[in-house]
Scaffold this active site. Sequence first.
Site, PDB file in Angstrom:
ATOM      1  N   LYS A 152       0.832  -1.202   0.000  1.00 25.44           N
ATOM      2  CA  LYS A 152       0.000   0.000   0.000  1.00 25.44           C
ATOM      3  C   LYS A 152       0.869   1.255   0.000  1.00 25.44           C
ATOM      4  O   LYS A 152       1.937   1.279   0.629  1.00 25.44           O
ATOM      5  CB  LYS A 152      -0.900  -0.019   1.245  1.00 25.44           C
ATOM      6  CG  LYS A 152      -1.937   1.085   1.320  1.00 25.44           C
ATOM      7  CD  LYS A 152      -2.774   0.951   2.587  1.00 25.44           C
ATOM      8  CE  LYS A 152      -3.878   1.984   2.684  1.00 25.44           C
ATOM      9  NZ  LYS A 152      -4.684   1.846   3.930  1.00 25.44           N
ATOM     10  N   SER A 195      -9.607   1.506   3.166  1.00 21.14           N
ATOM     11  CA  SER A 195      -8.820   2.306   2.250  1.00 21.14           C
ATOM     12  C   SER A 195      -7.723   1.534   1.516  1.00 21.14           C
ATOM     13  O   SER A 195      -7.095   2.078   0.600  1.00 21.14           O
ATOM     14  CB  SER A 195      -8.160   3.461   3.025  1.00 21.14           C
ATOM     15  OG  SER A 195      -7.274   2.974   4.023  1.00 21.14           O
ATOM     16  N   GLY A 246      -7.154   1.261   9.940  1.00 22.19           N
ATOM     17  CA  GLY A 246      -7.452   2.192  11.018  1.00 22.19           C
ATOM     18  C   GLY A 246      -8.893   2.133  11.477  1.00 22.19           C
ATOM     19  O   GLY A 246      -9.228   2.583  12.564  1.00 22.19           O
ATOM     20  N   GLY A 247      -9.757   1.578  10.617  1.00 25.95           N
ATOM     21  CA  GLY A 247     -11.166   1.428  10.972  1.00 25.95           C
ATOM     22  C   GLY A 247     -11.808   0.308  10.189  1.00 25.95           C
ATOM     23  O   GLY A 247     -13.023   0.278   9.986  1.00 25.95           O
ATOM     24  N   GLY A 248     -10.960  -0.618   9.724  1.00 27.35           N
ATOM     25  CA  GLY A 248     -11.433  -1.711   8.877  1.00 27.35           C
ATOM     26  C   GLY A 248     -10.795  -1.697   7.506  1.00 27.35           C
ATOM     27  O   GLY A 248     -11.208  -2.443   6.615  1.00 27.35           O
ATOM     28  N   SER A 249      -9.758  -0.886   7.319  1.00 29.33           N
ATOM     29  CA  SER A 249      -9.219  -0.642   5.982  1.00 29.33           C
ATOM     30  C   SER A 249      -8.465  -1.811   5.367  1.00 29.33           C
ATOM     31  O   SER A 249      -8.116  -1.759   4.193  1.00 29.33           O
ATOM     32  CB  SER A 249      -8.304   0.590   6.012  1.00 29.33           C
ATOM     33  OG  SER A 249      -9.065   1.756   6.201  1.00 29.33           O
TER      34      SER A 249
END
Length: 613
Positions: A219, A296, A317-320
Amino acid sequence: VVQITTTMSLVVAGVLVLGVLVVLFRRWLADPYSKITDKPRGKAISTVYNLGDLVLPKLAGRRLLWFSRLLDSVIGRWLVIPIAIRQSNALMLRRFRMSDNPTYYPIVKPLTERCQVNFASAYAEMERPERRQPPSTDSFEFTSVTTLAEAYRSGTATPLSVVEAILSAIESSDMGPKPLRAIVQFNKEEAMRMAGESTSRLKSGDLLSILDGIPVAVKEQFNVVPYHMRVGTTFLGEEPSQTDATVVQKLREAGAVIVGIANMHELGTGTTGCNPNRYHGLSRNPYNVNYYTGGSSSGSAAAVAAGLVPIAIGADGGGSVRIPASMCGVVGLKGTFGRISEFGAAVTASTVMHPGPLCSTVEDAAIVYNVIAGPDPDYPIGLNQPAVTDCQNLDSDHLLGLKFGVDWRHFEHGNPEVVDCCSKVLGQLAKTIGAQVVTIEIPELEETRVAHLASMLAEMAAFRHTEMADVAHLLNPETLVNMTSAREITALDYMLSQQQRTRIITFLKDIFKSVDVIVTPTTPMTAVPIDPNASEYGESDATSTGRSVRFSFLGNLSGIPAISVPAGYDSNGLPVGLQFMGCWWEERLLFQVALAAEKLVQRRKPEVYYAII
């Protein structure tokens, strides 16, 4: 003169009245809770399921562009943003008086003995491919690490031939009216150099590990020599990286071949993969190119699902990691917080971000985890962690009596097709391995959602904050909306969120006394269709974003490990993911459970797929 004086007096009076009204309006918006509720330390005052849905309008194209400019104006900052903040319930924690001490980084001591066993290191003797169980004859087999390792040993392929095929496939994937945009940077000379070195080691019998010669994508949020760490933007990473992030360094040391840099949602601020700027473009789902990948870590998921690589590195960070893994039908792991080093990554949200792999199979994810996990002197947060357990020789034959915890109110809070698909796999899994499904109640989920949202927004607002004012015009409109809104989170909201983090950690410790693994769908819906107006300015759909993280934020705020595995497909042929969350540091158990679940699902070939051998 009298008339001029009178007019000026009226104007001044009008401005003062307007100013008073604005101040009162903002005070009403920012502090709407008159009744304060005391919450006893570590105890939930209610077990009522209270997780709500965020309801905000969807915008795309020029409407989004105009709205982002309005939001970045005085009117937007003083009136529109406070309304949106209140609508999102982001100030909810102001209702409560909590005596819990704040927890800033969710580093939790091991709760069980099995987390402390020191197994063989990641660089032990390679696993033999013949130990791999054959797939179902009706299930599509993705090219995996063990598939490639077997081809290398048999002489039917070499790292050079594989990487050459991948580079050609990357170019092909971006041709046509609907390019995949999985890989956004690649260097043929560098990739072929690494593949050549690996091929030489293969011929001499000196392979470094099972990952030697295995292609990997990373990434754009990580430093990778000689690429640009743009973090999905057009203005960061103007110069190539001079050093590797720790996870990249560990992969290189194991012999992996970095074939390119994966696309991502700009600054990691969204969960679709919509990034219309000139360096990136919209990542498309290999199962249907008219749908998003999820984000993301959008390009990472697309690259694995399309067969370009069996392994990609993402950040969650929140499900990325888990959201795009679910929506693209691959495996995604978020390890325990601190388990995998963040050094050398652009850490946009430091207390909730977790690097992790996206892979073709559970076995591949376990192999990669063994290589990249562990303490790093350059990452002090993760130094005090238990030894990494060996996850390369997995079996799912010794799970009899395992207890799956399910909060059915939470589990069933999703689209019926997704819930039904996940319920069936869970039932089959429990029957197959002899596990129990235990009903649990996870308290204060809405408070935890708000705490995660406030923590992430505040930390995003602090990321490169000195530069953001100068580059705001270069951001995608959706990113500008998110970053402008993030500045509204106050120190009070952030501190309350860290107290709520302590509370949910306490609740989970109690839950893991009675169950081994918590099970939910990974996302409450499948992939989202791409708006036809999104190609130039993008789109912003806060309602859909809020839904997509419904089952993932718990792991990010508390730091517990979680893995998403394919669970089937909806009526449109789009993948469904099932999520297993374990106790801190118990990644090996998650891999064992995920491996057992993987065997129950017949996987389908994506619409866009490249066979690299």
